[in-house]
Motif scaffolding. Sequence first.
Motif, PDB file in Angstrom:
ATOM      1  N   GLY A 241      -9.221   5.370   5.674  1.00  0.00           N
ATOM      2  CA  GLY A 241     -10.007   6.441   5.090  1.00  0.00           C
ATOM      3  C   GLY A 241     -10.596   6.013   3.758  1.00  0.00           C
ATOM      4  N   LEU A 242     -11.453   6.845   3.218  1.00  0.00           N
ATOM      5  CA  LEU A 242     -12.051   6.592   1.919  1.00  0.00           C
ATOM      6  C   LEU A 242     -11.058   7.014   0.843  1.00  0.00           C
ATOM      7  CD1 LEU A 242     -14.510   5.882   0.126  1.00  0.00           C
ATOM      8  CD2 LEU A 242     -15.168   8.294   0.313  1.00  0.00           C
ATOM      9  N   ALA A 243     -10.670   6.077  -0.008  1.00  0.00           N
ATOM     10  CA  ALA A 243      -9.748   6.406  -1.103  1.00  0.00           C
ATOM     11  C   ALA A 243     -10.532   7.152  -2.173  1.00  0.00           C
ATOM     12  CB  ALA A 243      -9.121   5.142  -1.670  1.00  0.00           C
ATOM     13  N   THR A 244     -10.108   8.383  -2.457  1.00  0.00           N
ATOM     14  CA  THR A 244     -10.823   9.205  -3.428  1.00  0.00           C
ATOM     15  C   THR A 244     -10.107   9.308  -4.765  1.00  0.00           C
ATOM     16  OG1 THR A 244      -9.759  11.204  -2.585  1.00  0.00           O
ATOM     17  CG2 THR A 244     -11.909  10.613  -1.641  1.00  0.00           C
ATOM     18  N   HIS A 245      -8.803   8.991  -4.786  1.00  0.00           N
ATOM     19  CA  HIS A 245      -8.048   9.213  -6.023  1.00  0.00           C
ATOM     20  C   HIS A 245      -6.714   8.470  -5.957  1.00  0.00           C
ATOM     21  CE1 HIS A 245      -6.674  11.524  -9.526  1.00  0.00           C
ATOM     22  NE2 HIS A 245      -5.568  11.830  -8.872  1.00  0.00           N
ATOM     23  N   VAL A 246      -6.338   7.903  -7.091  1.00  0.00           N
ATOM     24  CA  VAL A 246      -4.986   7.395  -7.289  1.00  0.00           C
ATOM     25  C   VAL A 246      -4.407   8.221  -8.425  1.00  0.00           C
ATOM     26  CG1 VAL A 246      -3.570   5.446  -8.052  1.00  0.00           C
ATOM     27  CG2 VAL A 246      -5.481   5.042  -6.504  1.00  0.00           C
TER      28      VAL A 246
ATOM     29  N   LYS B  27       2.916   0.702  -7.508  1.00  0.00           N
ATOM     30  CA  LYS B  27       1.740   1.541  -7.741  1.00  0.00           C
ATOM     31  C   LYS B  27       0.556   1.076  -6.903  1.00  0.00           C
ATOM     32  CE  LYS B  27       2.909   2.714 -12.484  1.00  0.00           C
ATOM     33  NZ  LYS B  27       2.433   2.819 -13.858  1.00  0.00           N
ATOM     34  N   PHE B  28      -0.266   2.072  -6.515  1.00  0.00           N
ATOM     35  CA  PHE B  28      -1.506   1.755  -5.826  1.00  0.00           C
ATOM     36  C   PHE B  28      -2.505   1.207  -6.844  1.00  0.00           C
ATOM     37  CE2 PHE B  28       0.193   5.008  -2.891  1.00  0.00           C
ATOM     38  CZ  PHE B  28       0.080   4.309  -1.695  1.00  0.00           C
ATOM     39  N   ASN B  29      -3.291   0.252  -6.417  1.00  0.00           N
ATOM     40  CA  ASN B  29      -4.298  -0.354  -7.272  1.00  0.00           C
ATOM     41  C   ASN B  29      -5.465   0.613  -7.460  1.00  0.00           C
ATOM     42  OD1 ASN B  29      -6.441  -1.951  -8.319  1.00  0.00           O
ATOM     43  ND2 ASN B  29      -5.593  -3.787  -7.361  1.00  0.00           N
TER      44      ASN B  29
ATOM     45  N   VAL C 215      -3.928   2.115   5.298  1.00  0.00           N
ATOM     46  CA  VAL C 215      -2.535   2.316   4.899  1.00  0.00           C
ATOM     47  C   VAL C 215      -1.668   2.274   6.146  1.00  0.00           C
ATOM     48  CG1 VAL C 215      -0.878   3.919   3.868  1.00  0.00           C
ATOM     49  CG2 VAL C 215      -3.186   3.745   2.913  1.00  0.00           C
ATOM     50  N   LYS C 216      -0.597   1.484   6.083  1.00  0.00           N
ATOM     51  CA  LYS C 216       0.399   1.461   7.151  1.00  0.00           C
ATOM     52  C   LYS C 216       1.644   2.155   6.623  1.00  0.00           C
ATOM     53  CE  LYS C 216      -1.087  -2.740   9.443  1.00  0.00           C
ATOM     54  NZ  LYS C 216      -0.677  -4.038   9.984  1.00  0.00           N
ATOM     55  N   GLY C 217       2.237   3.008   7.447  1.00  0.00           N
ATOM     56  CA  GLY C 217       3.446   3.705   7.042  1.00  0.00           C
ATOM     57  C   GLY C 217       3.903   4.661   8.116  1.00  0.00           C
TER      58      GLY C 217
ATOM     59  N   HIS D  68      -4.272  -2.035   2.209  1.00  0.00           N
ATOM     60  CA  HIS D  68      -5.254  -2.999   1.742  1.00  0.00           C
ATOM     61  C   HIS D  68      -6.642  -2.357   1.735  1.00  0.00           C
ATOM     62  CE1 HIS D  68      -5.676  -3.690   6.137  1.00  0.00           C
ATOM     63  NE2 HIS D  68      -6.934  -3.964   5.841  1.00  0.00           N
ATOM     64  N   ILE D  69      -7.467  -2.858   0.840  1.00  0.00           N
ATOM     65  CA  ILE D  69      -8.859  -2.415   0.757  1.00  0.00           C
ATOM     66  C   ILE D  69      -9.637  -3.128   1.843  1.00  0.00           C
ATOM     67  CG2 ILE D  69     -10.930  -2.381  -0.694  1.00  0.00           C
ATOM     68  CD1 ILE D  69      -9.041  -2.356  -3.152  1.00  0.00           C
TER      69      ILE D  69
END
Length: 191
Positions: free
Chosen positions: A52-57, A86-88, A98-100, A183-184
């Motif tokens: 998905g599109l990462a919108t926020h850390v 921490k997420f980059n 993301v795998k989990g 990963h990105i």
Amino acid sequence: MKQKTLFTTIAVIFSFLAFSGCTGNSQKGTLTVDNILSNPGEYVGKPITVEGLATHVCAKSGMKLFLQGSTDAQSIRAESNSTLGKFNEECVNNKVVVKGTLVEERITEADLQKMEKEITEGTNVTHGEGGEGCETEQKTEGLAVGSSEMGRVNDFRTRIAERKASEGKDYLSFYHIAADSYHIVKDNAKR
């Protein structure tokens, strides 16, 4: 002799299917946020890979990453752990895989009463400014941006009552990914 060959062939095929993990419910490749949210119960407790599109850390801890699907209403949180760290920040505005494991968190009336008590005593933990929660977290929970913590409790209470009336369930379900890795996604089209 033909029966023995036929039996052996069937046994080999059956063994292959059994040992290859070929089942109707097995995950086929990378899922989207929309896939997960359309039927989350199918994936709870199972290993998944989601893009998905990462919108926020999360600025406070760095341990939460939010992935958006086809719209900002389709959003899911990934939570890191001490092993992953921490997420980059470079994830933001990029596609991320993301795998989990998908986790269901249930909110009940007892949880709401505990939250009210913490708000009254001033011991609740917020992740936004001035008593408001993080805007991205609020969107993920289906709340109006800028909702107060007490507004959050009241909204959840209303939604629990509606769900009990329509589905017979006296809780809300929220889902997140307990991340093992991420990963990105590198966009080869831009190179």
